[in-house]
Design a protein around this motif. Structure first.
Motif, PDB file in Angstrom:
ATOM      1  N   GLN A   1       0.851  -1.183   0.000  1.00 42.14           N
ATOM      2  CA  GLN A   1       0.000   0.000   0.000  1.00 42.14           C
ATOM      3  C   GLN A   1       0.897   1.248   0.000  1.00 42.14           C
ATOM      4  O   GLN A   1       1.760   1.400   0.852  1.00 42.14           O
ATOM      5  CB  GLN A   1      -0.906   0.022   1.238  1.00 42.14           C
ATOM      6  CG  GLN A   1      -1.801   1.228   1.328  1.00 42.14           C
ATOM      7  CD  GLN A   1      -2.885   1.206   0.273  1.00 42.14           C
ATOM      8  OE1 GLN A   1      -3.220   0.147  -0.263  1.00 42.14           O
ATOM      9  NE2 GLN A   1      -3.419   2.366  -0.038  1.00 42.14           N
ATOM     10  N   GLN A   3       1.788   5.050   0.595  1.00 44.01           N
ATOM     11  CA  GLN A   3       1.403   6.139   1.495  1.00 44.01           C
ATOM     12  C   GLN A   3       2.173   7.398   1.130  1.00 44.01           C
ATOM     13  O   GLN A   3       3.353   7.336   0.767  1.00 44.01           O
ATOM     14  CB  GLN A   3       1.701   5.774   2.951  1.00 44.01           C
ATOM     15  CG  GLN A   3       0.764   4.743   3.546  1.00 44.01           C
ATOM     16  CD  GLN A   3       0.983   4.568   5.031  1.00 44.01           C
ATOM     17  OE1 GLN A   3       2.110   4.588   5.506  1.00 44.01           O
ATOM     18  NE2 GLN A   3      -0.103   4.387   5.769  1.00 44.01           N
ATOM     19  N   SER A  25       5.958   6.267   0.074  1.00 44.11           N
ATOM     20  CA  SER A  25       6.580   5.021   0.515  1.00 44.11           C
ATOM     21  C   SER A  25       5.596   3.879   0.344  1.00 44.11           C
ATOM     22  O   SER A  25       4.389   4.091   0.222  1.00 44.11           O
ATOM     23  CB  SER A  25       7.029   5.120   1.970  1.00 44.11           C
ATOM     24  OG  SER A  25       5.912   5.307   2.819  1.00 44.11           O
ATOM     25  N   GLU A  26       6.134   2.680   0.332  1.00 47.53           N
ATOM     26  CA  GLU A  26       5.329   1.486   0.166  1.00 47.53           C
ATOM     27  C   GLU A  26       5.730   0.517   1.257  1.00 47.53           C
ATOM     28  O   GLU A  26       6.914   0.211   1.418  1.00 47.53           O
ATOM     29  CB  GLU A  26       5.543   0.898  -1.220  1.00 47.53           C
ATOM     30  CG  GLU A  26       4.382   0.089  -1.764  1.00 47.53           C
ATOM     31  CD  GLU A  26       4.343  -1.322  -1.230  1.00 47.53           C
ATOM     32  OE1 GLU A  26       5.382  -1.792  -0.736  1.00 47.53           O
ATOM     33  OE2 GLU A  26       3.269  -1.951  -1.297  1.00 47.53           O
ATOM     34  N   ALA A  27       4.733   0.056   2.030  1.00 52.95           N
ATOM     35  CA  ALA A  27       4.983  -0.690   3.260  1.00 52.95           C
ATOM     36  C   ALA A  27       5.838  -1.936   3.047  1.00 52.95           C
ATOM     37  O   ALA A  27       6.676  -2.278   3.886  1.00 52.95           O
ATOM     38  CB  ALA A  27       3.658  -1.057   3.921  1.00 52.95           C
ATOM     39  N   SER A  28       5.645  -2.612   1.916  1.00 58.85           N
ATOM     40  CA  SER A  28       6.374  -3.854   1.703  1.00 58.85           C
ATOM     41  C   SER A  28       7.728  -3.621   1.044  1.00 58.85           C
ATOM     42  O   SER A  28       8.453  -4.583   0.778  1.00 58.85           O
ATOM     43  CB  SER A  28       5.546  -4.805   0.845  1.00 58.85           C
ATOM     44  OG  SER A  28       5.330  -4.248  -0.430  1.00 58.85           O
TER      45      SER A  28
END
Length: 123
Positions: A1, A3, A25-28
């Motif tokens: 996801q 953000q 940014s991307e959580a993974s």
């Protein structure tokens, strides 16, 4: 996801300056590619308006009311967009939102919004 996290808002007197930042940014930890990054603002009782846009190729546009006072820039490697705001006026008071068209795999390109940051300019 994906953000978008904004920072840099606050309260200043007319004529002052603020610098807003928005980092994607991307959580993974997946790779992001920012295509178009923009700043919008929404003042009380008014519609949200586009303030400035910058493309990955460096094309820039501003709403007339902020030309020669605001500067948008981006660090594509960091997927971060900035808005340097100088000669601020009370009419610039609003919640400022970051908006970005970002590509990730396997989602593809989508538009995302930040949570907003308040800018208040007193006379």
């Amino acid at each position: 996801q994906v953000q978008l996290v904004e920072s840099g808002g606050g309260s200043v007197q007319a004529g002052g300056s603020l610098r807003l930042s928005c980092a994607a940014s991307e959580a993974s930890g997946r790779r992001l590619v920012s295509n178009i990054m923009s700043w919008y603002r929404q003042a009380p009782w008014k519609e949200r308006e586009l303030v400035a846009t910058i493309t990955s190729g460096g094309r820039i546009n501003y709403v007339d009311s902020v030309k020669d006072r605001f500067t948008i820039s981006a660090d594509n490697a960091k997927n971060t967009v900035y808005l340097q705001m100088n000669s601020l006026k009370p009419d610039d008071t609003a919640v400022y939102y970051c908006n970005a068209n970002i590509w990730t795999a396997p989602t593809g390109s989508q538009y995302y919004w930040g949570q907003g940051t308040q800018v208040t300019v007193s006379s």
